[in-house]
Write a protein that holds these residues in place. Structure first.
Motif, PDB file in Angstrom:
ATOM      1  N   GLN A   1       0.828  -1.201   0.000  1.00 14.09           N
ATOM      2  CA  GLN A   1       0.000   0.000   0.000  1.00 14.09           C
ATOM      3  C   GLN A   1       0.867   1.258   0.000  1.00 14.09           C
ATOM      4  O   GLN A   1       0.603   2.228  -0.734  1.00 14.09           O
ATOM      5  N   ARG A   2       1.911   1.266   0.801  1.00 14.96           N
ATOM      6  CA  ARG A   2       2.783   2.440   0.898  1.00 14.96           C
ATOM      7  C   ARG A   2       3.547   2.669  -0.399  1.00 14.96           C
ATOM      8  O   ARG A   2       3.651   3.814  -0.881  1.00 14.96           O
ATOM      9  N   LEU A   3       4.105   1.593  -0.981  1.00  6.78           N
ATOM     10  CA  LEU A   3       4.886   1.741  -2.201  1.00  6.78           C
ATOM     11  C   LEU A   3       4.021   2.172  -3.381  1.00  6.78           C
ATOM     12  O   LEU A   3       4.452   2.966  -4.225  1.00  6.78           O
ATOM     13  N   GLU A   4       2.795   1.665  -3.447  1.00  8.12           N
ATOM     14  CA  GLU A   4       1.926   2.043  -4.558  1.00  8.12           C
ATOM     15  C   GLU A   4       1.438   3.478  -4.434  1.00  8.12           C
ATOM     16  O   GLU A   4       1.129   4.122  -5.437  1.00  8.12           O
ATOM     17  N   VAL A   5       1.382   3.995  -3.212  1.00 12.18           N
ATOM     18  CA  VAL A   5       0.956   5.387  -3.020  1.00 12.18           C
ATOM     19  C   VAL A   5       2.143   6.347  -3.163  1.00 12.18           C
ATOM     20  O   VAL A   5       2.066   7.358  -3.871  1.00 12.18           O
ATOM     21  N   GLU A   6       3.263   6.041  -2.499  1.00 13.07           N
ATOM     22  CA  GLU A   6       4.403   6.953  -2.481  1.00 13.07           C
ATOM     23  C   GLU A   6       5.359   6.729  -3.640  1.00 13.07           C
ATOM     24  O   GLU A   6       6.210   7.582  -3.922  1.00 13.07           O
ATOM     25  N   GLY A   7       5.269   5.573  -4.283  1.00 14.28           N
ATOM     26  CA  GLY A   7       6.186   5.283  -5.370  1.00 14.28           C
ATOM     27  C   GLY A   7       7.456   4.615  -4.877  1.00 14.28           C
ATOM     28  O   GLY A   7       7.650   4.389  -3.674  1.00 14.28           O
ATOM     29  N   MET A   8       8.348   4.319  -5.820  1.00  9.48           N
ATOM     30  CA  MET A   8       9.584   3.606  -5.491  1.00  9.48           C
ATOM     31  C   MET A   8      10.815   4.451  -5.820  1.00  9.48           C
ATOM     32  O   MET A   8      11.855   3.942  -6.235  1.00  9.48           O
ATOM     33  N   ASP A   9      10.702   5.784  -5.633  1.00 10.85           N
ATOM     34  CA  ASP A   9      11.861   6.637  -5.848  1.00 10.85           C
ATOM     35  C   ASP A   9      12.827   6.498  -4.678  1.00 10.85           C
ATOM     36  O   ASP A   9      12.527   5.880  -3.655  1.00 10.85           O
ATOM     37  N   ARG A  10      13.993   7.079  -4.817  1.00 10.84           N
ATOM     38  CA  ARG A  10      15.063   6.887  -3.841  1.00 10.84           C
ATOM     39  C   ARG A  10      14.681   7.391  -2.460  1.00 10.84           C
ATOM     40  O   ARG A  10      14.967   6.742  -1.441  1.00 10.84           O
ATOM     41  N   ASP A  11      14.016   8.538  -2.381  1.00 15.56           N
ATOM     42  CA  ASP A  11      13.642   9.102  -1.083  1.00 15.56           C
ATOM     43  C   ASP A  11      12.609   8.230  -0.373  1.00 15.56           C
ATOM     44  O   ASP A  11      12.691   8.012   0.840  1.00 15.56           O
ATOM     45  N   SER A  12      11.639   7.726  -1.127  1.00 17.22           N
ATOM     46  CA  SER A  12      10.605   6.872  -0.532  1.00 17.22           C
ATOM     47  C   SER A  12      11.209   5.588   0.015  1.00 17.22           C
ATOM     48  O   SER A  12      10.859   5.124   1.114  1.00 17.22           O
ATOM     49  N   LEU A  13      12.132   5.016  -0.731  1.00 14.22           N
ATOM     50  CA  LEU A  13      12.786   3.794  -0.274  1.00 14.22           C
ATOM     51  C   LEU A  13      13.673   4.045   0.936  1.00 14.22           C
ATOM     52  O   LEU A  13      13.769   3.199   1.838  1.00 14.22           O
ATOM     53  N   ALA A  14      14.307   5.213   0.981  1.00 19.02           N
ATOM     54  CA  ALA A  14      15.143   5.555   2.131  1.00 19.02           C
ATOM     55  C   ALA A  14      14.305   5.678   3.393  1.00 19.02           C
ATOM     56  O   ALA A  14      14.735   5.286   4.488  1.00 19.02           O
ATOM     57  N   ARG A  15      13.107   6.252   3.258  1.00 16.93           N
ATOM     58  CA  ARG A  15      12.210   6.357   4.408  1.00 16.93           C
ATOM     59  C   ARG A  15      11.660   4.994   4.811  1.00 16.93           C
ATOM     60  O   ARG A  15      11.298   4.770   5.976  1.00 16.93           O
ATOM     61  N   LEU A  16      11.601   4.075   3.881  1.00 13.95           N
ATOM     62  CA  LEU A  16      11.039   2.752   4.147  1.00 13.95           C
ATOM     63  C   LEU A  16      12.019   1.861   4.900  1.00 13.95           C
ATOM     64  O   LEU A  16      11.597   0.993   5.671  1.00 13.95           O
ATOM     65  N   TYR A  17      13.315   2.052   4.710  1.00 15.34           N
ATOM     66  CA  TYR A  17      14.306   1.150   5.297  1.00 15.34           C
ATOM     67  C   TYR A  17      14.197   1.008   6.814  1.00 15.34           C
ATOM     68  O   TYR A  17      14.155  -0.115   7.334  1.00 15.34           O
ATOM     69  N   PRO A  18      14.161   2.094   7.612  1.00 15.12           N
ATOM     70  CA  PRO A  18      14.084   1.907   9.073  1.00 15.12           C
ATOM     71  C   PRO A  18      12.815   1.182   9.496  1.00 15.12           C
ATOM     72  O   PRO A  18      12.818   0.460  10.502  1.00 15.12           O
ATOM     73  N   LEU A  19      11.737   1.349   8.727  1.00 20.10           N
ATOM     74  CA  LEU A  19      10.501   0.640   9.050  1.00 20.10           C
ATOM     75  C   LEU A  19      10.685  -0.864   8.843  1.00 20.10           C
ATOM     76  O   LEU A  19      10.250  -1.672   9.682  1.00 20.10           O
ATOM     77  N   LEU A  20      11.348  -1.233   7.757  1.00 22.11           N
ATOM     78  CA  LEU A  20      11.599  -2.655   7.501  1.00 22.11           C
ATOM     79  C   LEU A  20      12.483  -3.254   8.587  1.00 22.11           C
ATOM     80  O   LEU A  20      12.237  -4.377   9.067  1.00 22.11           O
ATOM     81  N   ALA A  21      13.516  -2.530   8.964  1.00 23.08           N
ATOM     82  CA  ALA A  21      14.425  -3.019   9.998  1.00 23.08           C
ATOM     83  C   ALA A  21      13.694  -3.217  11.326  1.00 23.08           C
ATOM     84  O   ALA A  21      13.936  -4.196  12.052  1.00 23.08           O
ATOM     85  N   SER A  22      12.767  -2.322  11.656  1.00 23.14           N
ATOM     86  CA  SER A  22      12.022  -2.453  12.910  1.00 23.14           C
ATOM     87  C   SER A  22      11.072  -3.633  12.870  1.00 23.14           C
ATOM     88  O   SER A  22      10.881  -4.327  13.871  1.00 23.14           O
ATOM     89  N   TYR A  23      10.462  -3.896  11.714  1.00 23.24           N
ATOM     90  CA  TYR A  23       9.583  -5.056  11.577  1.00 23.24           C
ATOM     91  C   TYR A  23      10.356  -6.346  11.827  1.00 23.24           C
ATOM     92  O   TYR A  23       9.896  -7.249  12.543  1.00 23.24           O
ATOM     93  N   VAL A  24      11.526  -6.479  11.223  1.00 26.65           N
ATOM     94  CA  VAL A  24      12.337  -7.695  11.378  1.00 26.65           C
ATOM     95  C   VAL A  24      12.776  -7.863  12.827  1.00 26.65           C
ATOM     96  O   VAL A  24      12.841  -8.987  13.348  1.00 26.65           O
ATOM     97  N   LYS A  25      13.061  -6.761  13.494  1.00 31.30           N
ATOM     98  CA  LYS A  25      13.486  -6.818  14.889  1.00 31.30           C
ATOM     99  C   LYS A  25      12.353  -7.289  15.789  1.00 31.30           C
ATOM    100  O   LYS A  25      12.583  -8.019  16.760  1.00 31.30           O
ATOM    101  N   GLU A  26      11.122  -6.895  15.470  1.00 34.64           N
ATOM    102  CA  GLU A  26       9.981  -7.226  16.317  1.00 34.64           C
ATOM    103  C   GLU A  26       9.385  -8.592  15.998  1.00 34.64           C
ATOM    104  O   GLU A  26       8.757  -9.206  16.864  1.00 34.64           O
ATOM    105  N   LEU A  27       9.562  -9.076  14.776  1.00 30.75           N
ATOM    106  CA  LEU A  27       8.967 -10.357  14.369  1.00 30.75           C
ATOM    107  C   LEU A  27      10.073 -11.395  14.182  1.00 30.75           C
ATOM    108  O   LEU A  27      10.776 -11.377  13.170  1.00 30.75           O
TER     109      LEU A  27
END
Length: 324
Positions: free
Chosen positions: A57-83
């Motif tokens: 949902q986030r990628l389809e709304v914000e797109g896959m440009d460099r800034d959007s992906l940079a903002r996505l990285y810490p979220l992915l890291a936190s998900y892996v840490k919690e799950l």
């Protein structure tokens, strides 16, 4: 003889009823175990899939440009840490190139366009989750179960894939906590028959096609759940209980060795039978002595009757001689 026969019949009947009860208890136990395994597997995949759904949902709304992906990285890291079940989260573009992942925010010079799950999403417009065949992770080298979703462009065309790699070891760690005996086993597989996890593990069997096995071809592919007694290729006869997952095309099976299920019954029945046979032997010996005593008594009575008849005859003879 009737008493001995009655005791033997009662012993056999009692032993058979105990055997049936032990098998029923084992069926209930394996059914409960397979249900728990199915719920665990489904909860594991649902947790990972909910993360993927939010990522899409986030990628389809914000797109896959460099800034959007940079903002996505810490979220992915936190998900892996919690799950703990998730080994990593990954985003690939329409060519299979690694765009961002939970392991590192810098781009990796790797491509996953050859993976089964990527080809599936590229050739199918289905927006639901896809459980792929197990593979060895290119980032860690561990066996993983890929769970993925498709990313679309605004016009509906294929834009890439988001992937959650679920560790096979996570399932094996859970399976080790169950006591299934020396020859029992626990399986997690896809409905077509691709083995995802097995305990106890034996060699490189992850990813093996077991579609020709009886548990898949005769049971799991036809019924949602059930119980089956199957003799495997290793010669071990097992009591299997299997159950499909409701939301994913997977099934689990818990199996106990048939001989181990009945091992205690055999021991108890043997000891009890020895005791009953000793009792029956004592009764037979006492009965034989009783019969011998009856025979001796009958013989003595017969001799007494014979002697009495002779005495009567002698008395008659003496009486006749006296009259003469």
């Amino acid at each position: 003889g009737l008493v001995c026969l009655s005791i033997l019949i009662l012993n056999i009947s009692f032993a058979w009823n105990v055997r049936v009860k032990d098998l029923d208890d084992a069926q209930i136990s394996t059914a409960n175990l397979s249900r728990a395994l199915a719920e665990h597997a489904q909860a594991t995949l649902i947790s990972a899939d909910s993360v993927l759904f939010g990522m899409v949902q986030r990628l389809e709304v914000e797109g896959m440009d460099r800034d959007s992906l940079a903002r996505l990285y810490p979220l992915l890291a936190s998900y892996v840490k919690e799950l703990p079940q998730i080994q990593g989260l990954f985003v690939y573009d329409q060519t299979g190139k690694w765009m961002v992942n939970s392991l590192d925010d810098s781009p990796w010079m790797l491509n996953n366009a050859d993976r089964e799950y990527f080809i599936f999403h590229m050739t199918h417009e289905d927006r639901g989750p896809h459980v792929g065949e197990p593979v060895k992770s290119r980032s860690s080298g561990d066996w993983i179960i890929p769970l993925s979703r498709r990313i679309n462009h605004p016009d509906g065309s294929f834009a890439g894939v988001v992937l959650a790699s679920v560790e096979v070891e996570y399932f094996l760690k859970f399976y080790r906590s169950f006591d299934i005996g020396k020859h029992g086993e626990i399986l997690l597989a896809t409905q077509p028959g691709i083995l995802l996890a097995k305990w106890p593990a034996s060699g490189e069997i992850i990813g093996k096609n077991i579609s020709n096995s009886d548990i898949v071809s005769e049971h799991a592919s036809r019924n949602k759940n059930g119980i089956a007694i199957i003799t495997a290729a290793d010669g071990v006869k097992r009591l299997h209980s299997y159950k499909r997952l409701e939301k994913y095309p997977l099934f689990v099976t818990a199996a106990l060795s048939y001989d181990e299920v009945l091992a205690s019954w055999r021991t108890e029945t043997l000891l009890q039978s020895v005791g009953v046979l000793i009792l029956v032997a004592m009764l037979a010996w006492m009965g034989k002595r009783l019969i011998n005593q009856i025979k001796l008594r009958a013989q003595a009575q017969q001799k007494l009757l014979s002697a009495r008849e002779k005495l009567v005859e002698m008395n008659k003879t003496l009486q006749k001689m006296a009259l003469e």
